[in-house]
Scaffold this motif. Structure first.
Motif, PDB file in Angstrom:
ATOM      1  N   PHE A 100      65.304 105.769 -17.867  1.00 15.99           N
ATOM      2  CA  PHE A 100      66.034 106.591 -18.828  1.00 15.99           C
ATOM      3  C   PHE A 100      66.682 105.664 -19.850  1.00 15.99           C
ATOM      4  O   PHE A 100      67.009 104.513 -19.554  1.00 15.99           O
ATOM      5  N   GLN A 101      66.912 106.177 -21.050  1.00 22.00           N
ATOM      6  CA  GLN A 101      67.381 105.314 -22.128  1.00 22.00           C
ATOM      7  C   GLN A 101      68.895 105.175 -22.206  1.00 22.00           C
ATOM      8  O   GLN A 101      69.400 104.168 -22.649  1.00 22.00           O
ATOM      9  N   THR A 106      70.118 113.570 -22.359  1.00 25.05           N
ATOM     10  CA  THR A 106      69.645 113.276 -23.717  1.00 25.05           C
ATOM     11  C   THR A 106      68.140 113.046 -23.740  1.00 25.05           C
ATOM     12  O   THR A 106      67.470 113.376 -24.713  1.00 25.05           O
ATOM     13  N   ASP A 107      67.591 112.492 -22.648  1.00 23.30           N
ATOM     14  CA  ASP A 107      66.149 112.254 -22.578  1.00 23.30           C
ATOM     15  C   ASP A 107      65.376 113.534 -22.260  1.00 23.30           C
ATOM     16  O   ASP A 107      64.256 113.723 -22.719  1.00 23.30           O
ATOM     17  N   SER A 136      59.390 102.507 -20.524  1.00 22.67           N
ATOM     18  CA  SER A 136      60.429 103.294 -19.850  1.00 22.67           C
ATOM     19  C   SER A 136      59.778 104.422 -19.054  1.00 22.67           C
ATOM     20  O   SER A 136      59.293 105.401 -19.632  1.00 22.67           O
ATOM     21  N   VAL A 178      61.123 108.144 -19.600  1.00 27.22           N
ATOM     22  CA  VAL A 178      60.906 108.587 -20.977  1.00 27.22           C
ATOM     23  C   VAL A 178      59.427 108.843 -21.236  1.00 27.22           C
ATOM     24  O   VAL A 178      59.055 109.849 -21.845  1.00 27.22           O
TER      25      VAL A 178
END
Length: 281
Positions: free
Chosen positions: A142-143, A149-150, A188, A191
């Motif tokens: 995850f970012q 948010t992802d 990622s 993601v």
């Protein structure tokens, strides 16, 4: 006129001829779909857009409307019923995955939080967690600190895809996650997984997964079958990514587009079905 002549000479309606001419699978079901779409009877056309269709009742209605004598053609109803289950199941599946995609992920909802923590425990069994909102979510690809948010674009569908992969093909999922941290070709994991959910959803809604589902599922395609396509695509894209040897993750969009073209070239084959034998477990 041609249909009338064939009906008079063969004693069968178009649907009967289709069901007796094609083997079970995509070619038969898609021919039935096309025939229904061209029918002058509104009661038949509506079968193609109803996600609440009872396939058995629909088959009986068609037999009545078309005046089919099933005592002379005992195989017609089972063949037609399978086609209608394919058609109705696909419509239901589109509705279900669209609903999940629109349901926003929120850490404030306990069920959502528990699903994400389950994903963590499946992929990182040796390291326990009590909350999803920490910097450690980066270990799953995850970012940011907040996974919501992802998930924003794919909602709960993106999370459920990941959990299904990790739960049902744990060895493969953990292998892919581990290799996603490659020092040169890494990406990622979460993601990319969410982006692949978006790709498969697009294919589903554009009816490009019909041949696969109609060939590989005997009854109604369901969310389970959608998840299995996701697992196949994730593993296949992972190999595709490394084969391309990208210079950086900035090439993700380009490589995803290349993979999409590769996947679509196979999905257009009438007899195709995605195989997942390469999944480790």
């Amino acid at each position: 006129m041609l249909k009338w002549i064939l009906r008079r000479t063969t004693g069968k309606c178009e649907l009967e001829r289709i069901c007796s001419s094609y083997p079970a699978g995509a070619e038969r079901t898609r021919a039935v779909e096309y025939s229904l779409s061209k029918s002058k009877l509104a009661a038949l056309k509506i079968l193609l857009v109803s996600d609440g269709l009872n396939a058995s009742d629909a088959a009986n209605n068609i037999i009545t409307l078309k005046g089919v004598d099933i005592t002379r053609n005992e195989g017609f109803r089972p063949a037609l019923l399978q086609c209608l289950r394919h058609i109705s199941g696909y419509q239901k599946l589109v509705s279900e995955v669209t609903r999940l995609q629109k349901e926003k992920y929120s850490t404030a909802i306990d069920d959502h939080e528990q699903q994400l923590l389950k994903l963590w425990s499946l992929l990182k069994p040796a390291r326990s967690r009590k909350t999803s909102k920490t910097k450690r979510v980066g270990e799953l690809g995850f970012q940011g600190n907040d996974p919501a948010t992802d998930f924003r674009g794919m909602g709960l569908l993106g999370l459920q895809n990941l959990v299904f992969f990790a739960e049902n093909y744990n060895r493969s999922a953990r292998k892919v996650l581990s290799e996603s941290f490659h020092p040169k070709f890494g990406y990622s994991f979460a993601v990319v997984g969410i982006n692949l959910t978006s790709l498969i959803l697009e294919l589903l809604c554009k009816e490009q997964l019909k041949s696969h589902f109609y060939n590989s599922v005997s009854g109604e395609p369901s969310l389970y079958h959608f998840h299995r396509v996701y697992c196949h695509v994730f593993c296949e894209f992972h190999d595709f990514w490394f084969a391309e040897e990208p210079e950086s993750v900035m090439e993700f969009s380009r490589i995803l587009e290349l993979y999409k073209v590769h996947l679509l070239s196979r999905l257009t084959t009438p007899g195709m079905r995605l195989h997942s034998e390469f999944l480790a477990d």
